[in-house]
Scaffold this active site. Structure first.
Site, PDB file in Angstrom:
ATOM      1  N   LYS A  79     -19.881  12.562  35.140  1.00 35.47           N
ATOM      2  CA  LYS A  79     -19.091  11.404  34.715  1.00 35.47           C
ATOM      3  C   LYS A  79     -19.669  10.827  33.425  1.00 35.47           C
ATOM      4  O   LYS A  79     -20.891  10.758  33.265  1.00 35.47           O
ATOM      5  CB  LYS A  79     -19.078  10.349  35.822  1.00 35.47           C
ATOM      6  CG  LYS A  79     -18.152   9.162  35.552  1.00 35.47           C
ATOM      7  CD  LYS A  79     -18.150   8.208  36.732  1.00 35.47           C
ATOM      8  CE  LYS A  79     -17.242   7.011  36.512  1.00 35.47           C
ATOM      9  NZ  LYS A  79     -17.238   6.087  37.664  1.00 35.47           N
ATOM     10  N   SER A 154     -12.790   4.880  39.547  1.00 37.73           N
ATOM     11  CA  SER A 154     -12.863   5.158  38.121  1.00 37.73           C
ATOM     12  C   SER A 154     -13.338   6.579  37.801  1.00 37.73           C
ATOM     13  O   SER A 154     -13.262   7.012  36.665  1.00 37.73           O
ATOM     14  CB  SER A 154     -13.821   4.156  37.462  1.00 37.73           C
ATOM     15  OG  SER A 154     -15.148   4.302  37.979  1.00 37.73           O
ATOM     16  N   SER A 178     -15.268   4.028  43.596  1.00 41.19           N
ATOM     17  CA  SER A 178     -14.919   4.890  42.470  1.00 41.19           C
ATOM     18  C   SER A 178     -15.249   6.358  42.650  1.00 41.19           C
ATOM     19  O   SER A 178     -14.884   7.178  41.813  1.00 41.19           O
ATOM     20  CB  SER A 178     -15.590   4.372  41.191  1.00 41.19           C
ATOM     21  OG  SER A 178     -15.015   3.152  40.803  1.00 41.19           O
TER      22      SER A 178
END
Length: 486
Positions: A79, A154, A178
């Protein structure tokens, strides 16, 4: 079968047994990325050249008979809010679009030590603020199961990359769901570990008392393997817990006979889509058939988690993002009249709408006259929620709830109403508020064949039991074997 279809465990064994070369594995995965990425848009940055260079080094070591680590030669996605030395780390924001760290986050160092190959950085909601990956400044990641729908957020890029076989495992971060919510939307496994189990050093902060790095995998065993590598005490992180090293793969056992699993019926009935509810009750029956004892529990304060979360998280975000002022870090406007104008324009131009909204909310709840009414009270309710979970775990070994109240929605469906978007986190934020571990595993599909996730929650630092329950559920269902047609 193509190599990219294999699990982390399977490809790792093939590499170690020299059935395939590391270069062959990389070739296959990058070919998959070339074929699929233009549809899904999961990656912000690909590190192709560095990956092949590392593959060559690892192969030479393997050929010499050296141990290359438990993830030796395996392509992993990261990420884009986790710092990678020499590789852009943007947080999917204009504010950091050109930021190149000069150090690795602790989790990256541990992956490298275990022989993993980082192949790229994945897309996300800007500064991890969102539930759909739509707030990214860079691009919109699509759900591999339906390209007109969001992948969740996210950590949507990481979930979509695993779902579409563009990596064998990935790292995400989870502040209020997330990791688990996009795992649910994309039909992969996502683990939010206990707060403090994994170092946050090198994770660009959103809300420091809630953030936690965790792994995505194609199945529960792969997540356990990743956890073996990245878990452990880190002196660079003052919130890091020192509980000693564990082998989480020992928990990969298909046996939950005699375990008590709690079901908070009242909490789950609020606003859950009928298909999700049906999958949830089917999951309970699956657990019961596998030998678990199902008991009713009361999570009376869990319904206050969402309000509590958005006060605490935005307050911490307001504080953490104060450093991005056009001088010390990040984007700086090109034209300004004075110092105040520099601050104002840099932040106005550098941050997106959702980030600005959360900064303003956080600044408000921390301001004089409102601190006691909002922030202090939220911290008091947080204590009640923590105590509520402790009381529940006196009766049961784990709790089962849906991961999200709905399946993935179409782009733009909730962007005009932030509150509607925030409600997608209603079943994930309690875990972060209480600092507990939670895992989402594939649990079915709705009438449009969109994935549904089932979430398991356990006591702090009881990931072994959590993984055992999740693995048993997985082995007694076939949902994780389904692949998107892309």
């Amino acid at each position: 079968m193509e190599l990219y279809n294999l699990t982390l465990r399977e490809i790792s064994e093939k590499i170690k047994n020299k059935e395939v070369s590391i270069k062959e594995v990389l070739d296959n995965v990058f070919q998959r990325i070339d074929d699929v990425e233009k549809k899904v848009d999961a990656y912000v940055t690909l590190t192709r050249d560095a990956a092949y260079k590392r593959a060559e080094e690892l192969q030479e070591r393997l050929d010499r008979g050296e141990d290359i680590g438990i993830l030796g030669g395996v392509p992993i996605a990261i990420k884009d809010n986790i710092c990678t030395n020499g590789v852009k780390t943007t947080c999917a924001s204009k504010m950091l679009e050109n930021f190149v760290p000069i150090y690795d986050a602790t989790v990256i160092k541990r992956l490298n030590d275990a022989g993993a190959i980082v192949i790229g950085k994945t897309n996300m909601d800007e500064f991890a603020m969102g539930s759909s990956t739509e707030s990214s400044y860079i691009k919109k990641t699509k759900n591999p199961w339906d390209l007109e729908k969001v992948p969740g957020g996210s950590s949507g890029g990481s979930a979509a990359a695993i779902s579409s076989d563009m990596a064998y495992a990935a790292l995400g971060s989870d502040t209020g769901g997330s990791i688990r919510q996009p795992a649910s939307y994309c039909s992969v496994v996502g683990l939010k570990p206990t707060y403090g189990l994994i170092s946050r050093f090198g994770l660009i902060a959103y809300a420091s008392s809630l953030d936690q790095i965790g792994p995505f995998g194609k199945n529960v065993e792969d997540v356990a393997l990743m956890l073996n590598v990245i878990a452990g005490h880190d002196e660079k992180d003052t919130t890091s817990a020192d509980i000693g090293k564990k082998d989480y793969t020992e928990s990969i056992v298909n046996d939950i006979k005699g375990l008590k699993i709690g079901v908070p019926h009242e909490f789950v009935n609020e606003g859950v889509h009928e298909d999700v509810k049906e999958a949830y009750y089917h999951a309970i029956e699956t657990l019961k058939s596998a030998g678990a004892e199902i008991i009713d529990i009361d999570l009376e304060y869990a319904k206050y988690s969402l309000a509590t979360y958005y006060i605490i998280a935005t307050a911490e975000a307001s504080s953490n993002l104060g450093r991005y002022d056009g001088i010390r870090y990040g984007y700086r406007t090109s034209e300004f009249d004075d110092l105040d104008d520099l601050y104002n324009k840099s932040r106005t131009e550098g941050f997106g709408t959702e980030v600005k909204r959360r900064i303003m909310l956080g600044t408000y709840v921390l301001s004089s006259g409102y601190y006691d009414a909002y922030y202090k009270r939220a911290q008091q309710v947080r204590t009640l929620i923590i105590d509520n979970f402790k009381k529940a775990f006196e009766q049961c070994d784990a709790i089962v709830i849906p991961t999200a109240p709905n399946t993935a929605f179409k782009f733009g469906a909730k962007t005009e109403n932030p509150l509607e978007m925030y409600l997608e986190d209603i079943y994930t934020v309690p875990v972060n508020i209480a600092g507990l571990p939670g895992i989402s595993v594939p649990g079915g599909f709705d009438k449009d064949h969109m994935p549904i996730g089932i979430q398991f929650i356990s006591k702090a630092f009881d990931e072994e039991k959590l993984l055992r329950i999740a693995y048993t559920f997985e082995q007694n269902t076939d949902y994780h074997k389904n692949k998107p047609n892309i």
